[in-house]
Each structure stands twice: as C-alpha cells, then as structure tokens.
Scaffold this motif. Structure first.
Motif, PDB file in Angstrom:
ATOM      1  N   TRP A 293       0.826  -1.203   0.000  1.00  0.00           N
ATOM      2  CA  TRP A 293       0.000   0.000   0.000  1.00  0.00           C
ATOM      3  C   TRP A 293       0.859   1.251   0.000  1.00  0.00           C
ATOM      4  CZ3 TRP A 293      -4.767  -0.277  -1.370  1.00  0.00           C
ATOM      5  CH2 TRP A 293      -5.599  -1.327  -0.973  1.00  0.00           C
ATOM      6  N   GLU A 294       0.347   2.286  -0.629  1.00  0.00           N
ATOM      7  CA  GLU A 294       0.922   3.635  -0.542  1.00  0.00           C
ATOM      8  C   GLU A 294      -0.223   4.628  -0.341  1.00  0.00           C
ATOM      9  OE1 GLU A 294       5.049   3.879  -3.148  1.00  0.00           O
ATOM     10  OE2 GLU A 294       3.254   4.907  -3.829  1.00  0.00           O
ATOM     11  N   GLU A 295       0.077   5.677   0.410  1.00  0.00           N
ATOM     12  CA  GLU A 295      -0.891   6.759   0.561  1.00  0.00           C
ATOM     13  C   GLU A 295      -0.351   7.973  -0.185  1.00  0.00           C
ATOM     14  OE1 GLU A 295      -3.582   5.787   1.820  1.00  0.00           O
ATOM     15  OE2 GLU A 295      -2.854   3.973   2.823  1.00  0.00           O
ATOM     16  N   ARG A 296      -1.153   8.515  -1.102  1.00  0.00           N
ATOM     17  CA  ARG A 296      -0.726   9.628  -1.933  1.00  0.00           C
ATOM     18  C   ARG A 296      -1.799  10.706  -1.971  1.00  0.00           C
ATOM     19  NH1 ARG A 296       2.557   7.789  -7.217  1.00  0.00           N
ATOM     20  NH2 ARG A 296       4.146   6.511  -6.222  1.00  0.00           N
ATOM     21  N   LYS A 297      -1.359  11.906  -2.288  1.00  0.00           N
ATOM     22  CA  LYS A 297      -2.274  13.047  -2.359  1.00  0.00           C
ATOM     23  C   LYS A 297      -2.057  13.777  -3.673  1.00  0.00           C
ATOM     24  CE  LYS A 297      -3.634  17.217   0.185  1.00  0.00           C
ATOM     25  NZ  LYS A 297      -3.381  18.040   1.389  1.00  0.00           N
ATOM     26  N   MET A 298      -3.166  14.156  -4.316  1.00  0.00           N
ATOM     27  CA  MET A 298      -3.087  14.883  -5.589  1.00  0.00           C
ATOM     28  C   MET A 298      -3.037  16.381  -5.339  1.00  0.00           C
ATOM     29  SD  MET A 298      -5.714  14.869  -8.867  1.00  0.00           S
ATOM     30  CE  MET A 298      -5.119  13.336  -9.572  1.00  0.00           C
ATOM     31  N   GLY A 299      -2.179  17.062  -6.095  1.00  0.00           N
ATOM     32  CA  GLY A 299      -2.096  18.519  -6.040  1.00  0.00           C
ATOM     33  C   GLY A 299      -2.749  19.145  -7.260  1.00  0.00           C
ATOM     34  N   PRO A 300      -2.793  20.474  -7.336  1.00  0.00           N
ATOM     35  CA  PRO A 300      -3.450  21.171  -8.451  1.00  0.00           C
ATOM     36  C   PRO A 300      -2.857  20.874  -9.820  1.00  0.00           C
ATOM     37  CG  PRO A 300      -3.108  22.664  -6.605  1.00  0.00           C
ATOM     38  CD  PRO A 300      -2.363  21.413  -6.283  1.00  0.00           C
ATOM     39  N   THR A 301      -1.588  20.453  -9.866  1.00  0.00           N
ATOM     40  CA  THR A 301      -0.990  20.133 -11.159  1.00  0.00           C
ATOM     41  C   THR A 301      -1.243  18.685 -11.563  1.00  0.00           C
ATOM     42  OG1 THR A 301       1.134  19.566 -10.122  1.00  0.00           O
ATOM     43  CG2 THR A 301       0.829  21.849 -10.844  1.00  0.00           C
ATOM     44  N   GLY A 302      -1.854  17.913 -10.662  1.00  0.00           N
ATOM     45  CA  GLY A 302      -2.174  16.525 -10.980  1.00  0.00           C
ATOM     46  C   GLY A 302      -1.156  15.533 -10.483  1.00  0.00           C
ATOM     47  N   GLY A 303      -0.007  16.005  -9.997  1.00  0.00           N
ATOM     48  CA  GLY A 303       0.998  15.090  -9.478  1.00  0.00           C
ATOM     49  C   GLY A 303       0.535  14.430  -8.182  1.00  0.00           C
ATOM     50  N   LEU A 304       0.993  13.202  -7.960  1.00  0.00           N
ATOM     51  CA  LEU A 304       0.633  12.464  -6.751  1.00  0.00           C
ATOM     52  C   LEU A 304       1.827  12.431  -5.808  1.00  0.00           C
ATOM     53  CD1 LEU A 304      -1.387   9.494  -8.273  1.00  0.00           C
ATOM     54  CD2 LEU A 304      -2.269  11.429  -6.965  1.00  0.00           C
ATOM     55  N   LYS A 305       1.661  13.067  -4.664  1.00  0.00           N
ATOM     56  CA  LYS A 305       2.742  13.174  -3.695  1.00  0.00           C
ATOM     57  C   LYS A 305       2.590  12.099  -2.625  1.00  0.00           C
ATOM     58  CE  LYS A 305       3.807  15.913   0.339  1.00  0.00           C
ATOM     59  NZ  LYS A 305       3.296  17.000   1.187  1.00  0.00           N
ATOM     60  N   PRO A 306       3.628  11.264  -2.408  1.00  0.00           N
ATOM     61  CA  PRO A 306       3.578  10.303  -1.302  1.00  0.00           C
ATOM     62  C   PRO A 306       3.500  11.038   0.034  1.00  0.00           C
ATOM     63  CG  PRO A 306       5.348   9.756  -2.840  1.00  0.00           C
ATOM     64  CD  PRO A 306       4.862  11.122  -3.208  1.00  0.00           C
ATOM     65  N   LEU A 307       2.672  10.559   0.933  1.00  0.00           N
ATOM     66  CA  LEU A 307       2.479  11.219   2.217  1.00  0.00           C
ATOM     67  C   LEU A 307       3.500  10.743   3.240  1.00  0.00           C
ATOM     68  CD1 LEU A 307      -1.413  11.197   2.571  1.00  0.00           C
ATOM     69  CD2 LEU A 307       0.067  12.918   1.541  1.00  0.00           C
ATOM     70  N   SER A 308       3.868  11.652   4.127  1.00  0.00           N
ATOM     71  CA  SER A 308       4.752  11.297   5.239  1.00  0.00           C
ATOM     72  C   SER A 308       3.962  10.496   6.269  1.00  0.00           C
ATOM     73  CB  SER A 308       5.325  12.562   5.879  1.00  0.00           C
ATOM     74  OG  SER A 308       4.294  13.288   6.527  1.00  0.00           O
ATOM     75  N   GLN A 309       4.664   9.872   7.197  1.00  0.00           N
ATOM     76  CA  GLN A 309       3.981   9.089   8.215  1.00  0.00           C
ATOM     77  C   GLN A 309       3.082   9.964   9.076  1.00  0.00           C
ATOM     78  OE1 GLN A 309       4.059   5.643   8.345  1.00  0.00           O
ATOM     79  NE2 GLN A 309       2.304   6.093   9.669  1.00  0.00           N
ATOM     80  N   ASN A 310       3.518  11.176   9.370  1.00  0.00           N
ATOM     81  CA  ASN A 310       2.684  12.089  10.147  1.00  0.00           C
ATOM     82  C   ASN A 310       1.394  12.431   9.403  1.00  0.00           C
ATOM     83  OD1 ASN A 310       4.469  12.164  12.279  1.00  0.00           O
ATOM     84  ND2 ASN A 310       5.508  14.034  11.575  1.00  0.00           N
ATOM     85  N   GLU A 311       1.494  12.632   8.083  1.00  0.00           N
ATOM     86  CA  GLU A 311       0.309  12.933   7.283  1.00  0.00           C
ATOM     87  C   GLU A 311      -0.627  11.733   7.224  1.00  0.00           C
ATOM     88  OE1 GLU A 311       1.745  16.160   3.957  1.00  0.00           O
ATOM     89  OE2 GLU A 311       2.617  14.158   3.845  1.00  0.00           O
ATOM     90  N   ILE A 312      -0.038  10.546   7.140  1.00  0.00           N
ATOM     91  CA  ILE A 312      -0.851   9.324   7.103  1.00  0.00           C
ATOM     92  C   ILE A 312      -1.594   9.138   8.424  1.00  0.00           C
ATOM     93  CG2 ILE A 312      -0.738   6.798   6.994  1.00  0.00           C
ATOM     94  CD1 ILE A 312       1.619   7.140   5.037  1.00  0.00           C
ATOM     95  N   ASP A 313      -0.905   9.379   9.535  1.00  0.00           N
ATOM     96  CA  ASP A 313      -1.528   9.225  10.853  1.00  0.00           C
ATOM     97  C   ASP A 313      -2.695  10.189  11.040  1.00  0.00           C
ATOM     98  OD1 ASP A 313       0.330   7.282  11.403  1.00  0.00           O
ATOM     99  OD2 ASP A 313       1.669   8.594  12.534  1.00  0.00           O
ATOM    100  N   ALA A 314      -2.612  11.355  10.394  1.00  0.00           N
ATOM    101  CA  ALA A 314      -3.658  12.370  10.550  1.00  0.00           C
ATOM    102  C   ALA A 314      -4.861  12.120   9.641  1.00  0.00           C
ATOM    103  CB  ALA A 314      -3.078  13.760  10.260  1.00  0.00           C
ATOM    104  N   MET A 315      -4.770  11.151   8.734  1.00  0.00           N
ATOM    105  CA  MET A 315      -5.839  10.908   7.767  1.00  0.00           C
ATOM    106  C   MET A 315      -7.069  10.253   8.380  1.00  0.00           C
ATOM    107  SD  MET A 315      -3.817   9.473   4.416  1.00  0.00           S
ATOM    108  CE  MET A 315      -5.327   9.087   3.545  1.00  0.00           C
ATOM    109  N   GLY A 316      -6.906   9.513   9.447  1.00  0.00           N
ATOM    110  CA  GLY A 316      -8.016   8.706   9.946  1.00  0.00           C
ATOM    111  C   GLY A 316      -8.091   7.414   9.163  1.00  0.00           C
ATOM    112  N   ILE A 317      -9.300   6.875   9.005  1.00  0.00           N
ATOM    113  CA  ILE A 317      -9.440   5.601   8.315  1.00  0.00           C
ATOM    114  C   ILE A 317      -9.206   5.762   6.814  1.00  0.00           C
ATOM    115  CG2 ILE A 317     -11.936   5.792   7.967  1.00  0.00           C
ATOM    116  CD1 ILE A 317     -12.006   2.738   8.671  1.00  0.00           C
TER     117      ILE A 317
END
Length: 283
Positions: free
Chosen positions: A68-92
């Motif tokens: 598994w990977e957790e990624r986030k899309m930005g306005p340019t469409g690129g998918l940025k891998p999330l840091s562990q802190n960002e993943i922990d803040a996501m919830g389920i």
C-alpha cells in the motif's frame, strides 16, 4: 603547512579500480515489463471482493511485491507520497479496510497471477470516499557484467518500474460535479496549438473525465484534435490545471475555435460533465 602527497601505489590502484567499477554500473529500465488488467478499483454498493490480474510481459522470470501507498493529488495533478505524520492524521483509509493476497509473487515469462482483494468495512463507517494506492513493484536483479567499453569489470542493476493504482471504498450517496474555466488556445507554430484549461471539482467524490478537444465544433468541418480516456481529479484538490501542445492533423483546416467536452469515464451512459469553448489566439 604543506600536505603530504599520497604515494601508496597499491591503494591508488585499488581506488582507481573501485571508481571504474562503480562508474560502470548501469540502470536498465524494462518498458512494459508489467501489465495490469485494471487501472482503478472501486468498492461501492454491495461489492465486497475484486480481482486484479498481474501479467509478466518480459522474457524473464520476475518477482513482484504488492504493498500500500498513501498519496495526495495537487493542483498540477501530481501524486505526492504522504509522510507518516500525514498518514496518521488521515483517519481511516481504504488500506485499513481492504485486505489482499498474495503480497509477493514470482512469475515466469508471460505468466499471470490474480491478486485477490476483499473489503472488510466497519459497520459504523461514515459516508464518504476512502482511497489508497496499491503499488506493484518489480524486485531489481543485480547481474554480472562481463565488461564495459573501457574493458573494466562492472555490474548491471535492472531498475524496473512500479505501477500504482487507486483503490476506492465508497459509502453513501456521493456526488461530484465538474466545470471548466480559464480555457485558452493559441497557435505556437504553424501547425501546433497550445491549449490550457482549469478543471474545477465540487462534491465528495473523485471524478474521471473522458476528454475531447474539438476544433471548430459548430462548423461542418469540426474534428477532434485529441482525445484522452480519462483525466482524474481526486477529492484531495478542488481544481486541476492542464496544458497540452496539440498538432493539427495534416490536411485539416486550422482551428478558429477550440472546445473541450468532458464525459464521465466511469459511467456506462454518456454523461456530459463539463464543456467550454474559446477562440484561438494567433500570434
């Protein structure tokens, strides 16, 4: 103070040999080494299981790892891998609810393997869209290299591409809408158009837009400049900027106007999501 010169001939030879060895390492990507039968996976409604077929399209045995990977899309469409802190803040996340097997598989040339995915959704899951990305990567294989153009020994390391696909868990009556703004088109050469536009998303659902760029849409001589199977815009971002350089096909009339039409790529019906038209600016 003068520095002493290093004069040990044996060590010097070893250093030169090591430099030659490491500079001879090469990286060989395998194009189309891995094929998947799905570009995205949805768990919605009563769907509780899905299958993903992995195909080894090389002429060698390959080992694949699935994770598994957790990624986030930005306005340019690129998918940025999330840091562990960002993943922990996501919830389920989808990765918390979807289990898969196997996690590692070795395939002979042209052999395939089903990856089984099963949803275990909590009974108290709030309505919404949950997404994670399934990553299928090829284990690199170091190989001995008999020699290099300079005659040095070396090694070749195959660096194979990884493929990630989004996996969605959707619950409830989700809606998403799209509109186009900031549409512009200009001739940047005698036969090439630069087309720019902004996709604006609303709602609580990611959207995949099948997109047509049409020249002179209201004219009897209208034709499609370019078609895209889908442009995704995730719930991570409210808008996405796109820009394309599109060549006018030989023998076709020049464009006085350019229209963008977007349809729902995930619907069996032809559902128009957004459209826009602009005049072509000629420098």
């Amino acid at each position: 103070m003068k520095h002493k010169k290093f004069k040990n001939p044996i060590v010097s030879v070893l250093i030169v040999a090591l430099i030659g060895f490491f500079t001879s390492i090469s990286y060989i990507p395998h194009a189309a080494a891995l094929k998947l039968t799905a570009k995205r996976i949805f768990f919605e409604g009563r769907t509780r299981s899905e299958n993903l077929l992995i195909i080894n399209e090389t002429n060698e045995e390959q080992t694949y790892r699935i994770s598994w990977e957790e990624r986030k899309m930005g306005p340019t469409g690129g998918l940025k891998p999330l840091s562990q802190n960002e993943i922990d803040a996501m919830g389920i996340k989808a990765s918390d609810m979807v289990k898969y097997s196997p996690r590692r598989v070795t395939l002979a040339p042209q052999q395939s393997q089903h990856i089984r995915l099963a949803l275990r959704r909590p009974g108290d899951l709030p309505d919404g869209e949950y997404r994670s990305h399934l990553r299928i990567s090829t284990e690199p294989k170091p190989r001995k290299n008999k020699g290099t153009p300079t005659g040095r020994l070396g090694a070749t390391i195959d660096v194979d591409p990884a493929i990630t696909i989004p996996v969605y868990v959707r619950k409830g009556n989700l809606e998403g809408s799209l509109n186009i703004s900031d549409l512009s088109a200009s001739m940047i050469s005698a036969d090439t158009l630069n087309i720019k536009f902004r996709m604006n998303r609303e709602g609580n659902k990611s959207i995949y837009a099948r997109t047509d760029m049409i020249c002179n849409m209201l004219s009897p001589n209208a034709y499609i400049l370019r078609s895209l199977k889908w442009i995704p815009i995730y719930t991570d971002t409210a808008y996405r900027q796109r820009a394309f350089n599109v060549k006018i096909p030989e023998g076709q009339p020049l464009c006085r106007s350019v229209s963008i039409r977007m349809h729902d790529a995930d619907s069996e019906r032809t559902i128009l999501l957004a459209e826009g038209t602009t005049d072509v600016y000629t420098q």
